[in-house]
Design an enzyme around this catalytic site. Sequence first.
Site, PDB file in Angstrom:
ATOM      1  N   TYR A  10      15.903  27.785 -63.732  1.00 26.28           N
ATOM      2  CA  TYR A  10      17.015  27.922 -64.686  1.00 26.28           C
ATOM      3  C   TYR A  10      16.572  28.548 -65.994  1.00 26.28           C
ATOM      4  CZ  TYR A  10      20.079  25.689 -61.394  1.00 26.28           C
ATOM      5  OH  TYR A  10      20.816  25.450 -60.263  1.00 26.28           O
ATOM      6  N   ASP A  48      27.129  31.578 -66.075  1.00 26.21           N
ATOM      7  CA  ASP A  48      26.792  32.522 -67.142  1.00 26.21           C
ATOM      8  C   ASP A  48      27.862  32.413 -68.230  1.00 26.21           C
ATOM      9  OD1 ASP A  48      28.055  34.883 -64.835  1.00 26.21           O
ATOM     10  OD2 ASP A  48      29.039  34.444 -66.746  1.00 26.21           O
ATOM     11  N   HIS A  85      31.303  24.351 -63.037  1.00 28.25           N
ATOM     12  CA  HIS A  85      29.983  24.058 -62.470  1.00 28.25           C
ATOM     13  C   HIS A  85      28.900  24.017 -63.538  1.00 28.25           C
ATOM     14  CE1 HIS A  85      31.262  25.474 -58.178  1.00 28.25           C
ATOM     15  NE2 HIS A  85      31.740  24.292 -58.489  1.00 28.25           N
ATOM     16  N   CYS A 101      15.086  15.176 -75.300  1.00 31.64           N
ATOM     17  CA  CYS A 101      16.334  15.339 -76.051  1.00 31.64           C
ATOM     18  C   CYS A 101      16.041  15.259 -77.551  1.00 31.64           C
ATOM     19  CB  CYS A 101      17.330  14.239 -75.662  1.00 31.64           C
ATOM     20  SG  CYS A 101      18.852  14.322 -76.634  1.00 31.64           S
TER      21      CYS A 101
HETATM   22  C1  BV8 Z   1      31.627  17.740 -54.936  1.00 23.94           C
HETATM   23  C2  BV8 Z   1      25.401  25.382 -59.401  1.00 23.94           C
HETATM   24  C3  BV8 Z   1      32.674  15.591 -54.894  1.00 23.94           C
HETATM   25  C4  BV8 Z   1      24.121  26.073 -59.444  1.00 23.94           C
HETATM   26  C5  BV8 Z   1      26.889  25.357 -57.546  1.00 23.94           C
HETATM   27  C6  BV8 Z   1      31.042  19.887 -45.999  1.00 23.94           C
HETATM   28  C7  BV8 Z   1      32.258  20.534 -45.968  1.00 23.94           C
HETATM   29  C8  BV8 Z   1      32.943  20.830 -47.152  1.00 23.94           C
HETATM   30  C9  BV8 Z   1      32.398  20.473 -48.397  1.00 23.94           C
HETATM   31  C10 BV8 Z   1      31.188  19.845 -48.404  1.00 23.94           C
HETATM   32  C11 BV8 Z   1      30.498  19.544 -47.215  1.00 23.94           C
HETATM   33  N1  BV8 Z   1      29.359  18.929 -47.566  1.00 23.94           N
HETATM   34  C12 BV8 Z   1      29.287  18.823 -48.913  1.00 23.94           C
HETATM   35  C13 BV8 Z   1      30.406  19.369 -49.440  1.00 23.94           C
HETATM   36  C14 BV8 Z   1      30.757  19.463 -50.883  1.00 23.94           C
HETATM   37  C15 BV8 Z   1      29.993  20.606 -51.522  1.00 23.94           C
HETATM   38  C16 BV8 Z   1      30.305  21.911 -50.824  1.00 23.94           C
HETATM   39  O1  BV8 Z   1      31.378  22.486 -51.025  1.00 23.94           O
HETATM   40  N2  BV8 Z   1      29.380  22.387 -49.989  1.00 23.94           N
HETATM   41  C17 BV8 Z   1      29.659  23.619 -49.265  1.00 23.94           C
HETATM   42  C18 BV8 Z   1      28.511  24.608 -49.484  1.00 23.94           C
HETATM   43  C19 BV8 Z   1      29.833  23.284 -47.794  1.00 23.94           C
HETATM   44  N3  BV8 Z   1      30.458  20.664 -52.898  1.00 23.94           N
HETATM   45  C20 BV8 Z   1      29.883  19.888 -53.844  1.00 23.94           C
HETATM   46  O2  BV8 Z   1      28.919  19.193 -53.665  1.00 23.94           O
HETATM   47  C21 BV8 Z   1      30.578  19.892 -55.208  1.00 23.94           C
HETATM   48  N4  BV8 Z   1      30.813  18.540 -55.621  1.00 23.94           N
HETATM   49  O3  BV8 Z   1      32.195  18.055 -53.900  1.00 23.94           O
HETATM   50  O4  BV8 Z   1      31.745  16.479 -55.527  1.00 23.94           O
HETATM   51  C22 BV8 Z   1      33.950  15.637 -55.631  1.00 23.94           C
HETATM   52  C23 BV8 Z   1      34.859  16.665 -55.405  1.00 23.94           C
HETATM   53  C24 BV8 Z   1      36.059  16.692 -56.107  1.00 23.94           C
HETATM   54  C25 BV8 Z   1      36.345  15.697 -57.021  1.00 23.94           C
HETATM   55  C26 BV8 Z   1      35.428  14.672 -57.240  1.00 23.94           C
HETATM   56  C27 BV8 Z   1      34.219  14.649 -56.555  1.00 23.94           C
HETATM   57  C28 BV8 Z   1      29.703  20.561 -56.260  1.00 23.94           C
HETATM   58  C29 BV8 Z   1      29.665  22.042 -56.003  1.00 23.94           C
HETATM   59  C30 BV8 Z   1      28.902  22.751 -57.133  1.00 23.94           C
HETATM   60  C31 BV8 Z   1      27.585  23.222 -56.608  1.00 23.94           C
HETATM   61  N5  BV8 Z   1      26.927  24.060 -57.603  1.00 23.94           N
HETATM   62  N6  BV8 Z   1      26.216  26.050 -58.432  1.00 23.94           N
HETATM   63  C32 BV8 Z   1      24.289  27.446 -60.011  1.00 23.94           C
HETATM   64  O5  BV8 Z   1      25.431  27.913 -60.213  1.00 23.94           O
HETATM   65  O6  BV8 Z   1      23.234  28.027 -60.244  1.00 23.94           O
HETATM   66  S1  BV8 Z   1      27.744  26.187 -56.371  1.00 23.94           S
HETATM   67  C33 BV8 Z   1      27.492  27.855 -56.457  1.00 23.94           C
HETATM   68  O7  BV8 Z   1      28.392  28.407 -55.475  1.00 23.94           O
HETATM   69  C34 BV8 Z   1      27.879  28.526 -57.749  1.00 23.94           C
HETATM   70  O8  BV8 Z   1      28.449  27.672 -58.703  1.00 23.94           O
HETATM   71  C35 BV8 Z   1      28.917  29.534 -57.302  1.00 23.94           C
HETATM   72  O9  BV8 Z   1      29.817  29.804 -58.280  1.00 23.94           O
HETATM   73  C36 BV8 Z   1      29.533  28.805 -56.183  1.00 23.94           C
HETATM   74  C37 BV8 Z   1      30.437  29.568 -55.291  1.00 23.94           C
HETATM   75  O10 BV8 Z   1      29.814  30.784 -54.944  1.00 23.94           O
HETATM   76  P1  BV8 Z   1      30.605  32.131 -55.352  1.00 23.94           P
HETATM   77  O11 BV8 Z   1      30.809  32.134 -56.820  1.00 23.94           O
HETATM   78  O12 BV8 Z   1      31.816  32.229 -54.494  1.00 23.94           O
HETATM   79  O13 BV8 Z   1      29.547  33.257 -55.025  1.00 23.94           O
HETATM   80  P2  BV8 Z   1      29.202  33.860 -53.591  1.00 23.94           P
HETATM   81  O14 BV8 Z   1      27.931  34.610 -53.743  1.00 23.94           O
HETATM   82  O15 BV8 Z   1      29.328  32.802 -52.555  1.00 23.94           O
HETATM   83  O16 BV8 Z   1      30.399  34.894 -53.319  1.00 23.94           O
HETATM   84  C38 BV8 Z   1      30.543  36.031 -54.135  1.00 23.94           C
HETATM   85  C39 BV8 Z   1      31.815  36.747 -53.661  1.00 23.94           C
HETATM   86  O17 BV8 Z   1      32.039  37.870 -54.524  1.00 23.94           O
HETATM   87  C40 BV8 Z   1      31.719  37.301 -52.239  1.00 23.94           C
HETATM   88  O18 BV8 Z   1      32.931  37.056 -51.558  1.00 23.94           O
HETATM   89  C41 BV8 Z   1      31.529  38.820 -52.452  1.00 23.94           C
HETATM   90  O19 BV8 Z   1      32.143  39.582 -51.433  1.00 23.94           O
HETATM   91  C42 BV8 Z   1      32.262  39.023 -53.754  1.00 23.94           C
HETATM   92  N7  BV8 Z   1      31.751  40.148 -54.558  1.00 23.94           N
HETATM   93  C43 BV8 Z   1      30.463  40.572 -54.680  1.00 23.94           C
HETATM   94  N8  BV8 Z   1      30.413  41.599 -55.563  1.00 23.94           N
HETATM   95  C44 BV8 Z   1      31.697  41.801 -56.010  1.00 23.94           C
HETATM   96  C45 BV8 Z   1      32.542  40.877 -55.367  1.00 23.94           C
HETATM   97  N9  BV8 Z   1      33.878  40.847 -55.584  1.00 23.94           N
HETATM   98  C46 BV8 Z   1      34.389  41.738 -56.465  1.00 23.94           C
HETATM   99  N10 BV8 Z   1      33.631  42.647 -57.117  1.00 23.94           N
HETATM  100  C47 BV8 Z   1      32.299  42.716 -56.919  1.00 23.94           C
HETATM  101  N11 BV8 Z   1      31.566  43.636 -57.567  1.00 23.94           N
END
Ligand code: BV8
Length: 223
Positions: free
Chosen positions: A54, A92, A107, A131
């Site tokens: 980070y 960011d 996030h 801290c």
């Molecule tokens: C929670 C921090 C409970 C670090 C991040 C099984 C099934 C379903 C869900 C779960 C499961 N097991 C566990 C879960 C829950 C889990 C989850 O969803 N897991 C998934 C992977 C299966 N989620 C959690 O744990 C969350 N917490 O559920 O708590 C709760 C819920 C609700 C209420 C109370 C309690 C916590 C999730 C947060 C995790 N931390 N990041 C960091 O950021 O460094 S996640 C990480 O992924 C980032 O934050 C990022 O933002 C996020 C999503 O990714 P995207 O932003 O979509 O990026 P990605 O690369 O995937 O996609 C980019 C897209 O852009 C693509 O489509 C591409 O085509 C497009 N693109 C590329 N270039 C361009 C473009 N589009 C336009 N123009 C361009 N130029």
Amino acid sequence: MNQKIVILTGAGISAESGIPTFRDSGGLWENEPVNIVATPEGFEAEPKRVITFYDNLRKSVQKCEPNAAHRAIAKLEEKFGDDFLLITQNVDDLHQRAGSKRVIPMHGELLKVRCFNDHVIPCKENQPEKCPQCGAKMRPHIVWFGEVPLEMERIQEALMQCNLFAYIGTSGVVYPAAGFRQIAKRAGARVVCLNLERVANGDEFIQGKAGDIVPKWVDSLNG
Ligand code: BV8
């Protein structure tokens, strides 16, 4: 009825600013395993590796600039004011630097760190050891997998009340953010996806690079 707009953004909106996305090839997690750098267990097991990840990301994003998509979204907020809310999954600060004020970084934020007594402090360089307010251990102010995203009640309320929900530059893989489109749709909102690739069926879809399609889309709304 007046427009109430909610926008969700993901890493794709910052790609043209030079910040790698997560899941595209060459993405952020290609070299650093998600289970280490994006989970509390990983931080517990290898704190120095996670802090270094980070610290390096924090310094690199400060060399990047907001792009036309970030600026267009800030312009939309100027026009719609309190009837507008931006939710970003990105850690960011490009939306904020483009002028967005009504933004929820659900996030967490790369340019802040947090102690284990929940003191959140600004940070532009390396994370301090202790801290400055209470001496407790520090961590990135980032929501990892298994942790609760920020301001979920405010988000839920906005989704239930909006009549236009757009999700931009996100792969729709991570919950609860990936479920926001369904909440908005059930509440009767129009749902639009602006992305490089289609990520869900049944929504309006505008394909292309965010820097090209988002300003045009915003102009169509302002028109
Ligand atoms: C929670 C921090 C409970 C670090 C991040 C099984 C099934 C379903 C869900 C779960 C499961 N097991 C566990 C879960 C829950 C889990 C989850 O969803 N897991 C998934 C992977 C299966 N989620 C959690 O744990 C969350 N917490 O559920 O708590 C709760 C819920 C609700 C209420 C109370 C309690 C916590 C999730 C947060 C995790 N931390 N990041 C960091 O950021 O460094 S996640 C990480 O992924 C980032 O934050 C990022 O933002 C996020 C999503 O990714 P995207 O932003 O979509 O990026 P990605 O690369 O995937 O996609 C980019 C897209 O852009 C693509 O489509 C591409 O085509 C497009 N693109 C590329 N270039 C361009 C473009 N589009 C336009 N123009 C361009 N130029």
